[in-house]
Write a protein that holds these residues in place. Structure first.
Motif, PDB file in Angstrom:
ATOM      1  N   ALA A 109       0.808  -1.216   0.000  1.00 40.18           N
ATOM      2  CA  ALA A 109       0.000   0.000   0.000  1.00 40.18           C
ATOM      3  C   ALA A 109       0.843   1.268   0.000  1.00 40.18           C
ATOM      4  CB  ALA A 109      -0.937   0.006   1.210  1.00 40.18           C
ATOM      5  N   THR A 110       2.011   1.222   0.614  1.00 39.84           N
ATOM      6  CA  THR A 110       2.843   2.421   0.736  1.00 39.84           C
ATOM      7  C   THR A 110       3.810   2.597  -0.434  1.00 39.84           C
ATOM      8  OG1 THR A 110       4.400   1.182   2.131  1.00 39.84           O
ATOM      9  CG2 THR A 110       2.714   2.497   3.250  1.00 39.84           C
ATOM     10  N   HIS A 111       3.794   1.676  -1.380  1.00 35.69           N
ATOM     11  CA  HIS A 111       4.666   1.788  -2.557  1.00 35.69           C
ATOM     12  C   HIS A 111       3.864   1.585  -3.842  1.00 35.69           C
ATOM     13  CE1 HIS A 111       7.592   1.054   0.663  1.00 35.69           C
ATOM     14  NE2 HIS A 111       8.456   1.680  -0.092  1.00 35.69           N
ATOM     15  N   PRO A 112       2.922   2.484  -4.115  1.00 34.48           N
ATOM     16  CA  PRO A 112       2.117   2.329  -5.334  1.00 34.48           C
ATOM     17  C   PRO A 112       2.949   2.393  -6.607  1.00 34.48           C
ATOM     18  CG  PRO A 112       1.807   4.503  -4.360  1.00 34.48           C
ATOM     19  CD  PRO A 112       2.562   3.692  -3.356  1.00 34.48           C
ATOM     20  N   GLU A 113       4.072   3.132  -6.557  1.00 32.91           N
ATOM     21  CA  GLU A 113       4.901   3.246  -7.752  1.00 32.91           C
ATOM     22  C   GLU A 113       5.511   1.908  -8.162  1.00 32.91           C
ATOM     23  OE1 GLU A 113       7.568   3.898  -4.199  1.00 32.91           O
ATOM     24  OE2 GLU A 113       5.562   4.514  -4.822  1.00 32.91           O
ATOM     25  N   LEU A 114       5.562   0.945  -7.225  1.00 35.84           N
ATOM     26  CA  LEU A 114       6.108  -0.376  -7.514  1.00 35.84           C
ATOM     27  C   LEU A 114       5.032  -1.401  -7.873  1.00 35.84           C
ATOM     28  CD1 LEU A 114       8.787  -0.729  -4.699  1.00 35.84           C
ATOM     29  CD2 LEU A 114       9.244  -0.678  -7.159  1.00 35.84           C
ATOM     30  N   PHE A 115       3.789  -1.130  -7.455  1.00 31.68           N
ATOM     31  CA  PHE A 115       2.758  -2.159  -7.599  1.00 31.68           C
ATOM     32  C   PHE A 115       1.472  -1.629  -8.244  1.00 31.68           C
ATOM     33  CE2 PHE A 115       5.336  -3.079  -3.763  1.00 31.68           C
ATOM     34  CZ  PHE A 115       6.013  -4.177  -4.261  1.00 31.68           C
ATOM     35  N   ALA A 116       0.576  -1.038  -7.441  1.00 33.30           N
ATOM     36  CA  ALA A 116      -0.740  -0.644  -7.939  1.00 33.30           C
ATOM     37  C   ALA A 116      -0.658   0.342  -9.092  1.00 33.30           C
ATOM     38  CB  ALA A 116      -1.572  -0.063  -6.800  1.00 33.30           C
ATOM     39  N   GLU A 117       0.381   1.202  -9.090  1.00 32.47           N
ATOM     40  CA  GLU A 117       0.560   2.187 -10.150  1.00 32.47           C
ATOM     41  C   GLU A 117       1.874   1.963 -10.897  1.00 32.47           C
ATOM     42  OE1 GLU A 117       0.188   6.024  -8.365  1.00 32.47           O
ATOM     43  OE2 GLU A 117      -1.714   5.539  -7.365  1.00 32.47           O
ATOM     44  N   ARG A 118       2.300   0.718 -10.942  1.00 31.93           N
ATOM     45  CA  ARG A 118       3.563   0.356 -11.586  1.00 31.93           C
ATOM     46  C   ARG A 118       3.546   0.718 -13.067  1.00 31.93           C
ATOM     47  NH1 ARG A 118       4.912  -4.632 -14.074  1.00 31.93           N
ATOM     48  NH2 ARG A 118       7.147  -5.075 -14.126  1.00 31.93           N
ATOM     49  N   GLN A 119       4.685   1.212 -13.558  1.00 31.57           N
ATOM     50  CA  GLN A 119       4.805   1.608 -14.949  1.00 31.57           C
ATOM     51  C   GLN A 119       6.097   1.071 -15.551  1.00 31.57           C
ATOM     52  OE1 GLN A 119       2.499   5.868 -15.049  1.00 31.57           O
ATOM     53  NE2 GLN A 119       4.594   5.918 -14.365  1.00 31.57           N
ATOM     54  N   ILE A 120       6.101   0.920 -16.870  1.00 31.38           N
ATOM     55  CA  ILE A 120       7.291   0.557 -17.629  1.00 31.38           C
ATOM     56  C   ILE A 120       7.745   1.821 -18.351  1.00 31.38           C
ATOM     57  CG2 ILE A 120       8.285  -1.029 -19.304  1.00 31.38           C
ATOM     58  CD1 ILE A 120       7.054  -2.389 -16.870  1.00 31.38           C
ATOM     59  N   TYR A 121       9.010   2.172 -18.205  1.00 28.61           N
ATOM     60  CA  TYR A 121       9.516   3.436 -18.724  1.00 28.61           C
ATOM     61  C   TYR A 121      10.466   3.200 -19.895  1.00 28.61           C
ATOM     62  CZ  TYR A 121       7.902   5.167 -14.187  1.00 28.61           C
ATOM     63  OH  TYR A 121       7.147   5.476 -13.086  1.00 28.61           O
ATOM     64  N   SER A 122      10.264   3.970 -20.961  1.00 25.10           N
ATOM     65  CA  SER A 122      11.234   4.035 -22.052  1.00 25.10           C
ATOM     66  C   SER A 122      12.075   5.281 -21.805  1.00 25.10           C
ATOM     67  CB  SER A 122      10.512   4.125 -23.400  1.00 25.10           C
ATOM     68  OG  SER A 122      11.456   4.249 -24.446  1.00 25.10           O
ATOM     69  N   LEU A 123      13.368   5.090 -21.588  1.00 26.08           N
ATOM     70  CA  LEU A 123      14.219   6.181 -21.118  1.00 26.08           C
ATOM     71  C   LEU A 123      15.416   6.419 -22.030  1.00 26.08           C
ATOM     72  CD1 LEU A 123      14.399   5.116 -17.343  1.00 26.08           C
ATOM     73  CD2 LEU A 123      12.820   6.771 -18.362  1.00 26.08           C
ATOM     74  N   GLN A 124      15.861   7.660 -22.022  1.00 27.44           N
ATOM     75  CA  GLN A 124      17.147   8.050 -22.589  1.00 27.44           C
ATOM     76  C   GLN A 124      17.972   8.650 -21.449  1.00 27.44           C
ATOM     77  OE1 GLN A 124      16.432  10.763 -25.825  1.00 27.44           O
ATOM     78  NE2 GLN A 124      15.804   9.148 -27.248  1.00 27.44           N
ATOM     79  N   GLU A 125      19.254   8.311 -21.406  1.00 23.87           N
ATOM     80  CA  GLU A 125      20.091   8.749 -20.287  1.00 23.87           C
ATOM     81  C   GLU A 125      21.413   9.320 -20.781  1.00 23.87           C
ATOM     82  OE1 GLU A 125      18.682   5.344 -17.048  1.00 23.87           O
ATOM     83  OE2 GLU A 125      20.641   5.202 -18.026  1.00 23.87           O
ATOM     84  N   ILE A 126      21.883  10.305 -20.042  1.00 26.18           N
ATOM     85  CA  ILE A 126      23.241  10.834 -20.198  1.00 26.18           C
ATOM     86  C   ILE A 126      23.874  10.778 -18.809  1.00 26.18           C
ATOM     87  CG2 ILE A 126      24.692  12.800 -20.821  1.00 26.18           C
ATOM     88  CD1 ILE A 126      22.396  13.814 -22.559  1.00 26.18           C
ATOM     89  N   THR A 127      24.969  10.085 -18.678  1.00 30.92           N
ATOM     90  CA  THR A 127      25.634   9.962 -17.381  1.00 30.92           C
ATOM     91  C   THR A 127      27.025  10.578 -17.457  1.00 30.92           C
ATOM     92  OG1 THR A 127      26.489   7.764 -17.961  1.00 30.92           O
ATOM     93  CG2 THR A 127      24.380   7.850 -16.821  1.00 30.92           C
ATOM     94  N   PHE A 128      27.425  11.254 -16.382  1.00 31.53           N
ATOM     95  CA  PHE A 128      28.775  11.806 -16.314  1.00 31.53           C
ATOM     96  C   PHE A 128      29.247  11.826 -14.863  1.00 31.53           C
ATOM     97  CE2 PHE A 128      25.675  15.196 -16.319  1.00 31.53           C
ATOM     98  CZ  PHE A 128      26.113  16.151 -15.407  1.00 31.53           C
ATOM     99  N   PRO A 129      30.577  11.809 -14.646  1.00 33.47           N
ATOM    100  CA  PRO A 129      31.137  11.678 -13.297  1.00 33.47           C
ATOM    101  C   PRO A 129      30.821  12.898 -12.434  1.00 33.47           C
ATOM    102  CG  PRO A 129      32.777  11.226 -14.988  1.00 33.47           C
ATOM    103  CD  PRO A 129      31.615  11.826 -15.682  1.00 33.47           C
ATOM    104  N   PRO A 130      31.053  12.775 -11.118  1.00 30.10           N
ATOM    105  CA  PRO A 130      30.832  13.916 -10.221  1.00 30.10           C
ATOM    106  C   PRO A 130      31.648  15.128 -10.669  1.00 30.10           C
ATOM    107  CG  PRO A 130      31.214  11.920  -8.967  1.00 30.10           C
ATOM    108  CD  PRO A 130      31.506  11.578 -10.390  1.00 30.10           C
ATOM    109  N   GLN A 131      31.014  16.305 -10.643  1.00 28.97           N
ATOM    110  CA  GLN A 131      31.658  17.535 -11.100  1.00 28.97           C
ATOM    111  C   GLN A 131      31.509  18.635 -10.060  1.00 28.97           C
ATOM    112  OE1 GLN A 131      33.273  17.729 -14.180  1.00 28.97           O
ATOM    113  NE2 GLN A 131      32.837  15.527 -14.333  1.00 28.97           N
ATOM    114  N   LYS A 132      32.572  19.435  -9.930  1.00 25.00           N
ATOM    115  CA  LYS A 132      32.477  20.621  -9.074  1.00 25.00           C
ATOM    116  C   LYS A 132      31.809  21.776  -9.813  1.00 25.00           C
ATOM    117  CE  LYS A 132      36.567  19.588  -6.248  1.00 25.00           C
ATOM    118  NZ  LYS A 132      37.895  20.074  -5.796  1.00 25.00           N
ATOM    119  N   ASP A 133      32.082  21.869 -11.114  1.00 23.24           N
ATOM    120  CA  ASP A 133      31.529  22.953 -11.920  1.00 23.24           C
ATOM    121  C   ASP A 133      30.742  22.368 -13.084  1.00 23.24           C
ATOM    122  OD1 ASP A 133      32.927  24.932 -10.362  1.00 23.24           O
ATOM    123  OD2 ASP A 133      34.750  24.383 -11.448  1.00 23.24           O
TER     124      ASP A 133
END
Length: 294
Positions: A109-133
């Protein structure tokens, strides 16, 4: 039957007078996992033969006084310590990992995003290392809904290495912190996720609703909660023992920091994601364009 006769039935073999008991055989079988009923007699005979071999070798080792060598004495002491430690942890887990009837329902009941309202996502990602600036500029582009190629151009102009990825992921395959944000994001939405490991720009290309009812999710939730509580019980037991023990590093280890005895920061710290649902008809992550870019 007489008591002596009853006791005798517990002996399954004798090796030069040394007895091998049914309890020993059952202990060996318990380590073999689930043995099919039609193979049980064969497995029991193999267990007895194994114990006979061990007894013959052990008796010969004692005859050769190998039980008195420094290596053997140390191995026996280490094995004894390991067995006792495992016995204590099994006791702790038996007491601390039990689930109440409402635990699964509450988690569902407390995690609808995982169960009752679960969704499949089509995603695009850009990843980069930790940056100060530069992160603030990336965030500014994200806030105005810039295209992914604009963000890549910005990273190139700052000489920041990055990688790209695209694919389809179910809710339970995502980090919980990211999932909570994605759950309220519409198609076409873009966001920036920051962590100590690095930064990820995520664009939601598509969303497909695929809810899971409680009955289907119950075995998965039970396993997850049990493992989570087992980890917490183990950690808390060790920290409690360390807090009351006098532990000193000596010699070459004298400069090491003392063991951590701080309490755990609330429940759920052991894990933040559930295993993937086995019945989900998911597409594999497309890694064809995962090459790092500059």
């Amino acid at each position: 039957k007489k008591d002596g006769d009853k006791a005798a039935t517990q002996v399954v073999a004798k090796v030069n007078g040394a007895e091998i008991s049914l309890h020993q055989v059952n202990h060996v079988l318990s380590k073999a996992g689930n043995v099919p009923a039609d193979q049980l007699e064969r497995a029991r005979k193999a267990a007895v033969d194994r114990l006979i071999d061990q007894e013959l070798l052990a008796a010969k080792a004692v005859e050769e006084k190998l039980d008195r060598t420094p290596e053997t004495l140390m191995a026996i002491e280490l094995a004894r310590r390991e067995i006792l430690a495992r016995a204590r942890m099994e006791q702790v887990l038996a007491l601390g990992s039990k689930l109440s009837p409402g635990d699964v329902t509450r988690y569902y009941a407390t995690h609808p995003e995982l169960f009752a309202e679960r969704q499949i996502y089509s995603l695009q990602e850009i990843t980069f290392p930790p940056q100060k600036d530069g992160v603030a500029d990336v965030q500014a582009l994200v806030d105005k809904g810039a295209a992914m190629n604009e963000i890549q151009e910005l990273l190139r102009s700052r000489n920041i290495q990055f990688g790209t990825n695209a694919g389809i992921r179910a809710a339970e395959q995502l980090p919980m912190e990211l999932l909570k944000v994605l759950h309220g994001t519409k198609e076409g939405g873009i966001l920036l996720s920051n962590s100590a490991q690095g930064h990820t720009v995520v664009k939601v290309v598509g969303i497909r609703k695929m809810p899971v009812d409680e009955a289907t999710a119950r075995p998965m939730i039970q396993k997850f909660l049990f493992n989570q509580r087992a980890t917490e019980a183990t950690t808390n037991e060790l920290k409690s023992l360390k807090a009351t023990a006098k532990i000193e590093y000596v010699g070459t280890l004298a400069d090491l920091p003392k063991p951590d005895t701080s309490p755990r920061q609330g429940p759920g710290a052991a894990s933040t994601s559930l295993p993937a649902l086995p019945q989900m008809d998911q597409m594999p992550i497309n890694t064809g364009e995962n090459n790092a870019k500059k």
